[in-house]
Enzyme design. Structure first.
Site, PDB file in Angstrom:
ATOM      1  N   GLU A   3      -9.175  32.369 -52.055  1.00 27.89           N
ATOM      2  CA  GLU A   3     -10.596  32.758 -52.145  1.00 27.89           C
ATOM      3  C   GLU A   3     -11.484  31.526 -51.959  1.00 27.89           C
ATOM      4  OE1 GLU A   3     -11.836  36.069 -53.299  1.00 27.89           O
ATOM      5  OE2 GLU A   3     -13.921  35.401 -53.125  1.00 27.89           O
ATOM      6  N   SER A  39     -13.991  43.503 -57.227  1.00 26.77           N
ATOM      7  CA  SER A  39     -12.938  42.595 -56.747  1.00 26.77           C
ATOM      8  C   SER A  39     -12.129  43.131 -55.584  1.00 26.77           C
ATOM      9  CB  SER A  39     -11.993  42.203 -57.893  1.00 26.77           C
ATOM     10  OG  SER A  39     -12.690  41.459 -58.822  1.00 26.77           O
ATOM     11  N   SER A  40     -12.849  43.668 -54.591  1.00 20.69           N
ATOM     12  CA  SER A  40     -12.147  44.103 -53.385  1.00 20.69           C
ATOM     13  C   SER A  40     -11.490  42.912 -52.688  1.00 20.69           C
ATOM     14  CB  SER A  40     -13.111  44.814 -52.434  1.00 20.69           C
ATOM     15  OG  SER A  40     -14.216  43.980 -52.134  1.00 20.69           O
ATOM     16  N   GLY A  89     -17.910  44.924 -52.000  1.00 19.27           N
ATOM     17  CA  GLY A  89     -19.200  44.338 -52.392  1.00 19.27           C
ATOM     18  C   GLY A  89     -19.834  44.992 -53.598  1.00 19.27           C
ATOM     19  N   ALA A  90     -19.019  45.636 -54.439  1.00 23.89           N
ATOM     20  CA  ALA A  90     -19.560  46.347 -55.594  1.00 23.89           C
ATOM     21  C   ALA A  90     -19.308  45.608 -56.902  1.00 23.89           C
ATOM     22  CB  ALA A  90     -18.948  47.750 -55.666  1.00 23.89           C
ATOM     23  N   ASP A 145     -14.762  32.566 -67.199  1.00 18.02           N
ATOM     24  CA  ASP A 145     -13.402  32.170 -66.780  1.00 18.02           C
ATOM     25  C   ASP A 145     -13.352  30.759 -66.219  1.00 18.02           C
ATOM     26  OD1 ASP A 145     -14.659  32.953 -64.349  1.00 18.02           O
ATOM     27  OD2 ASP A 145     -12.910  34.080 -63.615  1.00 18.02           O
ATOM     28  N   ASP A 162     -10.202  37.618 -61.460  1.00 14.89           N
ATOM     29  CA  ASP A 162     -10.022  38.761 -60.556  1.00 14.89           C
ATOM     30  C   ASP A 162      -8.593  38.810 -60.010  1.00 14.89           C
ATOM     31  OD1 ASP A 162     -12.682  38.814 -61.071  1.00 14.89           O
ATOM     32  OD2 ASP A 162     -13.309  38.239 -59.050  1.00 14.89           O
ATOM     33  N   HIS A 168     -18.685  35.255 -66.431  1.00 14.87           N
ATOM     34  CA  HIS A 168     -19.069  33.850 -66.262  1.00 14.87           C
ATOM     35  C   HIS A 168     -18.533  32.998 -67.405  1.00 14.87           C
ATOM     36  CE1 HIS A 168     -21.405  34.354 -62.611  1.00 14.87           C
ATOM     37  NE2 HIS A 168     -21.803  35.511 -63.113  1.00 14.87           N
TER      38      HIS A 168
HETATM   39  C1  GLA Z   1     -16.513  36.762 -59.929  1.00 13.23           C
HETATM   40  C2  GLA Z   1     -15.449  35.664 -59.922  1.00 13.23           C
HETATM   41  C3  GLA Z   1     -14.701  35.629 -61.254  1.00 13.23           C
HETATM   42  C4  GLA Z   1     -15.661  35.568 -62.426  1.00 13.23           C
HETATM   43  C5  GLA Z   1     -16.759  36.642 -62.300  1.00 13.23           C
HETATM   44  C6  GLA Z   1     -17.813  36.515 -63.368  1.00 13.23           C
HETATM   45  O1  GLA Z   1     -15.925  38.027 -59.995  1.00 13.23           O
HETATM   46  O2  GLA Z   1     -14.535  35.870 -58.878  1.00 13.23           O
HETATM   47  O3  GLA Z   1     -13.807  34.527 -61.273  1.00 13.23           O
HETATM   48  O4  GLA Z   1     -16.226  34.287 -62.572  1.00 13.23           O
HETATM   49  O5  GLA Z   1     -17.402  36.587 -61.037  1.00 13.23           O
HETATM   50  O6  GLA Z   1     -17.265  36.739 -64.618  1.00 13.23           O
END
Ligand code: GLA
Length: 329
Positions: A133, A103-104, A99-100, A19, A145, A17
């Protein structure tokens, strides 16, 4: 023409939290991949997935978002590619758990962009997929991600400055490993609560200016106690990323683990994105001999914890290794 495009998932070692306020993050691309194999052709995208009962099929240029839901990511990438999107008939396979918090969706977007003919550098690839996204699910995510999937470096985590978008590889010491353990909870509320947190950070920035430049003492100007805590998480998390980069460069796994524990506490207490299951898991992992530190990873609200441990110390979860970038063969 036959196409094989693949993109890795990611785990974030520290810097969550941060980026979307242009802060600092330290993720790594992991040895879990989404792979698209097929024949490229004109006019139509037709993809089947082993993980999904329904195929995705739509004509180019893409018009309405297709059902099933996973097709939204594919269609959003095609929409972002515009006239340069070429069709494909093929399959999607993935070893990135869905969903884990690994970053799928970013892996699917980046693999799709390459399979559909994206032409450009890694940063442009990540930016296109970040826009996809936003378009697909309406979540105002940052760039971590997609940039990690697009620009991974084998053997190293990536220190990313989300303002300059400069990436510095940070090799991992030989005497530690990174282990991902699922909390058993699928992520819930992630979309609405994530958007709420980004709005709170923006509100705090109205008062104190960019959080990436703010000091903790400057946050006293924020009257609302909850907003002040949100901002404090971001400011202190940026400091922890800097300290973690230095600790890993020194080969100091003990300090790196301590910083991960502090990050989890800040995400739990100040940013309020943890869950009881994640808190229990992180505490339990931290008590295992040889575990240097653990924290939730990614957006929170369920999903996985990441631990830094001496090799072999943890017998649960998956050991993950830093891998190189997405590619097209
Ligand atoms: C998700 C978002 C990222 C980032 C994270 C938290 O993965 O896609 O951009 O904000 O949450 O760090």
């Amino acid at each position: 023409m036959n196409v094989v495009a693949r993109a890795p998932g990611r785990v974030n070692l520290i810097g969550d939290h941060t980026d979307y306020t242009g802060g600092l993050v330290l993720p790594m691309a992991i040895d879990r991949w989404t792979t698209i194999r097929g024949r490229s052709g004109d006019g139509e995208v037709h993809l089947r997935s082993r993980a999904e009962p329904a195929a995705v099929r739509f004509g180019l240029p893409v018009d309405d978002p297709p059902v099933p839901p996973w097709g939204r990511y594919v269609a959003a990438v095609a929409a972002e590619l515009g006239d340069s999107a070429r069709g494909i008939d093929g399959t999607v396979e993935s070893t990135v758990p869905i969903g884990a918090g690994l970053s799928s969706s970013a892996a699917l977007e980046v693999a799709t962009a390459l399979a559909l003919g994206f032409d450009g550098d890694q940063l442009a690839l990540a930016q296109l997929c970040q826009r996809a996204e936003h378009r697909a699910v309406g979540v105002p995510c940052g760039i971590m991600d997609q940039l990690t999937a697009a620009a991974g470096v084998a053997g190293a985590a990536l220190a990313i400055d989300c303002t300059s978008l400069a990436i510095t590889p940070v090799p991992l010491p030989d005497d530690v490993e990174v282990v991902v353990v699922h909390s058993g909870e699928e992520r819930a509320l992630a979309t609405s609560a994530y958007a709420e947190r980004t709005a709170q950070c923006a509100a705090a920035e109205q008062i104190v200016g960019p959080l990436r430049l703010a000091s903790v003492s400057a946050l006293a100007a924020i009257d609302d106690a909850r907003l002040r805590r949100r901002a404090r998480h971001v400011v202190t998390e940026n400091e922890r990323v800097r300290a973690m980069v230095a600790a890993l460069a020194d080969g100091d796994g003990v300090e790196a683990g301590r910083l991960m524990v502090a990050s989890h506490a800040s995400l739990r207490d100040d940013f309020e994105v943890s869950t009881p299951a994640l808190d229990v898991l992180v505490t339990r992992l931290g008590a295992v001999p040889g575990v240097l530190g653990a924290r939730l990873t990614g957006a929170g609200f369920g999903g996985c914890a990441v631990a830094l441990a001496r090799p072999g110390a943890l017998t649960e979860g998956w050991v993950v290794r830093p891998v190189g970038a997405a590619s097209l063969a």
